[in-house]
Scaffold this motif. Structure first.
Motif, short mmCIF file in Angstrom:
data_model
loop_
_atom_site.label_atom_id
_atom_site.label_comp_id
_atom_site.label_asym_id
_atom_site.label_seq_id
_atom_site.Cartn_x
_atom_site.Cartn_y
_atom_site.Cartn_z
N ALA A 124 40.16 45.55 -10.41
CA ALA A 124 41.25 46.29 -9.75
C ALA A 124 41.57 45.66 -8.40
O ALA A 124 40.81 44.82 -7.91
CB ALA A 124 40.83 47.74 -9.54
N ASP A 125 42.66 46.06 -7.83
CA ASP A 125 42.96 45.76 -6.43
C ASP A 125 42.81 44.28 -6.07
O ASP A 125 42.17 43.94 -5.08
CB ASP A 125 42.07 46.62 -5.51
CG ASP A 125 42.33 48.11 -5.70
OD1 ASP A 125 43.31 48.61 -5.14
OD2 ASP A 125 41.58 48.76 -6.47
N LEU A 126 43.41 43.42 -6.89
CA LEU A 126 43.36 41.99 -6.55
C LEU A 126 44.24 41.70 -5.34
O LEU A 126 44.02 40.76 -4.61
CB LEU A 126 43.79 41.13 -7.75
CG LEU A 126 42.71 40.98 -8.82
CD1 LEU A 126 42.81 42.07 -9.85
CD2 LEU A 126 42.79 39.62 -9.49
N GLY B 36 49.99 50.21 -8.95
CA GLY B 36 49.36 51.10 -7.97
C GLY B 36 50.32 51.43 -6.84
O GLY B 36 51.53 51.24 -6.95
N ASN B 37 49.78 51.93 -5.75
CA ASN B 37 50.64 52.34 -4.63
C ASN B 37 51.18 51.15 -3.84
O ASN B 37 52.18 51.27 -3.15
CB ASN B 37 49.89 53.29 -3.69
CG ASN B 37 48.63 52.68 -3.12
OD1 ASN B 37 47.80 52.16 -3.86
ND2 ASN B 37 48.49 52.70 -1.82
N HIS B 38 50.52 49.99 -3.95
CA HIS B 38 51.04 48.80 -3.25
C HIS B 38 52.12 48.09 -4.06
O HIS B 38 53.09 47.60 -3.50
CB HIS B 38 49.91 47.82 -2.94
CG HIS B 38 49.16 48.15 -1.70
ND1 HIS B 38 49.43 47.57 -0.50
CD2 HIS B 38 48.18 49.05 -1.47
CE1 HIS B 38 48.63 48.07 0.43
NE2 HIS B 38 47.86 48.98 -0.15
N ASP B 39 51.90 47.99 -5.37
CA ASP B 39 52.86 47.24 -6.20
C ASP B 39 53.64 48.20 -7.11
O ASP B 39 53.98 47.87 -8.24
CB ASP B 39 52.16 46.14 -7.00
CG ASP B 39 51.02 46.67 -7.88
OD1 ASP B 39 50.81 47.90 -7.93
OD2 ASP B 39 50.32 45.84 -8.50
N ALA C 145 42.92 54.43 -13.99
CA ALA C 145 43.32 55.41 -12.98
C ALA C 145 43.32 54.77 -11.61
O ALA C 145 42.38 54.05 -11.24
CB ALA C 145 42.36 56.60 -13.01
N HIS C 146 44.39 55.02 -10.86
CA HIS C 146 44.51 54.45 -9.51
C HIS C 146 44.62 55.57 -8.49
O HIS C 146 45.59 56.32 -8.52
CB HIS C 146 45.73 53.53 -9.43
CG HIS C 146 45.77 52.71 -8.17
ND1 HIS C 146 45.22 51.44 -8.09
CD2 HIS C 146 46.27 52.98 -6.95
CE1 HIS C 146 45.40 50.97 -6.87
NE2 HIS C 146 46.04 51.87 -6.16
N GLY C 147 43.67 55.69 -7.63
CA GLY C 147 43.75 56.73 -6.60
C GLY C 147 42.38 57.13 -6.12
O GLY C 147 41.39 56.42 -6.30
N GLY D 80 40.75 52.27 -9.81
CA GLY D 80 41.22 51.34 -8.79
C GLY D 80 41.67 52.10 -7.56
O GLY D 80 41.78 53.33 -7.59
N HIS D 81 41.91 51.37 -6.51
CA HIS D 81 42.44 51.85 -5.23
C HIS D 81 41.40 51.81 -4.11
O HIS D 81 41.70 51.40 -3.00
CB HIS D 81 43.03 53.26 -5.31
CG HIS D 81 43.64 53.71 -4.00
ND1 HIS D 81 44.69 53.05 -3.42
CD2 HIS D 81 43.33 54.72 -3.16
CE1 HIS D 81 45.02 53.65 -2.29
NE2 HIS D 81 44.21 54.65 -2.10
N ILE D 82 40.17 52.26 -4.40
CA ILE D 82 39.12 52.20 -3.37
C ILE D 82 38.51 50.80 -3.45
O ILE D 82 38.09 50.36 -4.52
CB ILE D 82 38.03 53.28 -3.64
CG1 ILE D 82 38.67 54.67 -3.82
CG2 ILE D 82 36.97 53.26 -2.54
CD1 ILE D 82 39.28 55.29 -2.60
N GLY E 183 45.67 48.86 -11.28
CA GLY E 183 46.55 48.99 -10.12
C GLY E 183 46.32 48.03 -8.98
O GLY E 183 45.24 47.46 -8.81
N ASP E 184 47.39 47.81 -8.20
CA ASP E 184 47.39 46.90 -7.06
C ASP E 184 46.92 45.49 -7.44
O ASP E 184 46.15 44.86 -6.71
CB ASP E 184 46.57 47.48 -5.89
CG ASP E 184 47.27 48.67 -5.24
OD1 ASP E 184 48.44 48.95 -5.58
OD2 ASP E 184 46.66 49.32 -4.36
N LEU E 185 47.45 45.03 -8.58
CA LEU E 185 47.27 43.61 -8.91
C LEU E 185 47.93 42.78 -7.81
O LEU E 185 47.42 41.75 -7.39
CB LEU E 185 47.93 43.32 -10.27
CG LEU E 185 48.05 41.87 -10.72
CD1 LEU E 185 46.68 41.18 -10.78
CD2 LEU E 185 48.75 41.77 -12.07
MN LIG Z 1 45.88 51.18 -3.94
#
Ligand SMILES: [Mn+2]
Length: 347
Positions: free
Chosen positions: A7-9, A84-87, A155-157, A181-183, A52-54
């Motif tokens: 996650a979160d790359l 995710g929230n960034h992308d 799940a992202h959050g 993902g996310h954390i 999320g947030d690839l």
């Molecule tokens: Mn995020």
């Protein structure tokens, strides 16, 4: 079913831009996806799960082309991604329309939907962000269907602004694995098929410790998870305790020896303890010794309270010391030393 969970790359992030190691960090962030792909090939993974947030921001066409190339290097694994929230997606974002490859499945719905892999007897569920912020706890009431299939949730959050998560609810949701993902801090929930892989590269200096991704296997009866530290370097905190007899040369030597222990690390140096009143700590000089991201000087001057009292019996300094003399709780001690620092400077 074997999987890799990354996650979160945050592709496109440029941590520590402007510092001497800024370009190296940006390069490491860009290299994370190829490393994850390599791990998929090495572990013979069936699925690559990206919750999320690839991307660090709305990906441009060139970012998507690079990602598609990297995904094309997969020998076997199919990919499932949520935004995710960034992308996060929008109606007209290139991310939503770009062809990342036949084996790459971006779940585009804002409500839960799924991708079904008959050959793996596996259904992967998820939803994508369409805004920076989602305050509803969208994952808390989910239940995996009981239909003989393996069910995976992306799940992202996990904070108040980004789909707050009740982990105890999620643990009872019946999914065979929940890829979170996310954390950015990796977190494995002991005994539960649920984990945050964290970001494969540290993205800022608060991301202390090892970073990487996870691989695992779900069979329906059994579950296993393995950690892979793939980050090219890590942030490490070095706490250096100063005593009244410590000199600046000694502090410098100790920082240099910390830097040599693991030369690829990025150090966050903390100076603690009591220093001699004459010791001046030149932070800029210490910062220039090597890969030091931050230096916080939390030392306090070691005052000879009895001598100060003798010399300042009738002024503010003396009265201040007397006001704290018989208290020995940590807060009073802090107040005494901080206050004295100011008073002695003024004196
Ligand atoms: Mn995020």
């Amino acid at each position: 079913m074997k999987f890799v969970h990354a996650a979160d790359l945050h592709i496109g992030a440029t941590p520590e831009a402007g510092r001497p190691w800024g370009r190296e960090r940006a390069g490491a962030v860009a290299l994370a996806l190829p490393k994850v792909i390599e791990l998929c090939n090495e572990t013979d993974a069936d699925l690559l799960l990206i919750p999320g947030d690839l991307f660090d921001r709305q990906p441009l066409r060139k970012d998507l082309r690079e990602a598609a190339y990297n995904f094309s290097r997969l020998k076997k694994a199919q990919v499932v991604i949520i935004a995710g929230n960034h992308d996060f997606l929008s109606e007209d974002s290139p991310y939503a329309s770009f062809d990342l490859g036949k084996h790459v499945h971006l779940i585009k719905t804002a409500n839960l939907s799924s991708v079904w892999f008959p050959e793996l007897n596996t259904e992967v569920h998820g939803l994508s962000y369409y805004s920076h912020v989602i305050r509803q706890p969208l994952y808390d009431r989910l239940r995996a269907p009981r239909d003989g299939r393996l069910h995976i949730l992306l799940a992202h959050g996990g904070d108040a602004e980004h789909i707050p998560v009740s982990y105890s609810h999620l643990a009872e949701s019946g999914f065979d694995y929940v890829a979170l993902g996310h954390i950015h801090q990796p977190r494995v929930f002991k005994g539960l098929p649920m984990a945050y892989s964290g970001s494969p590269e540290p993205l800022d200096r608060t991301d202390l410790g090892q970073r990487g991704c996870l691989s695992g296997e779900v069979t329906g009866e059994s579950f296993s998870l393995q950690w892979h530290p793939i980050a090219s370097s890590q942030y490490r905190e070095a706490a250096i305790t100063v005593r009244p007899e410590t000199t600046e040369s000694e502090i410098r030597e100790r920082i240099i020896s910390e830097l040599r222990t693991r030369p690829l690390d990025l150090l966050c140096v903390r100076l603690t303890g009591r220093r001699d009143p004459s010791l001046q700590i030149d932070a800029d000089a210490l910062l220039s010794l090597g890969r030091i991201c931050s230096l916080s000087d939390e030392t306090k001057v070691d005052y000879d309270l009895d001598a100060l009292l003798r010399d300042h019996r009738d002024d503010m300094i003396g009265k201040y010391i007397l006001a704290f003399k018989d208290r020995d709780d940590p807060l009073s001690e802090k107040a005494l030393y901080y206050g004295l620092d100011e008073l002695v400077k003024g004196d």
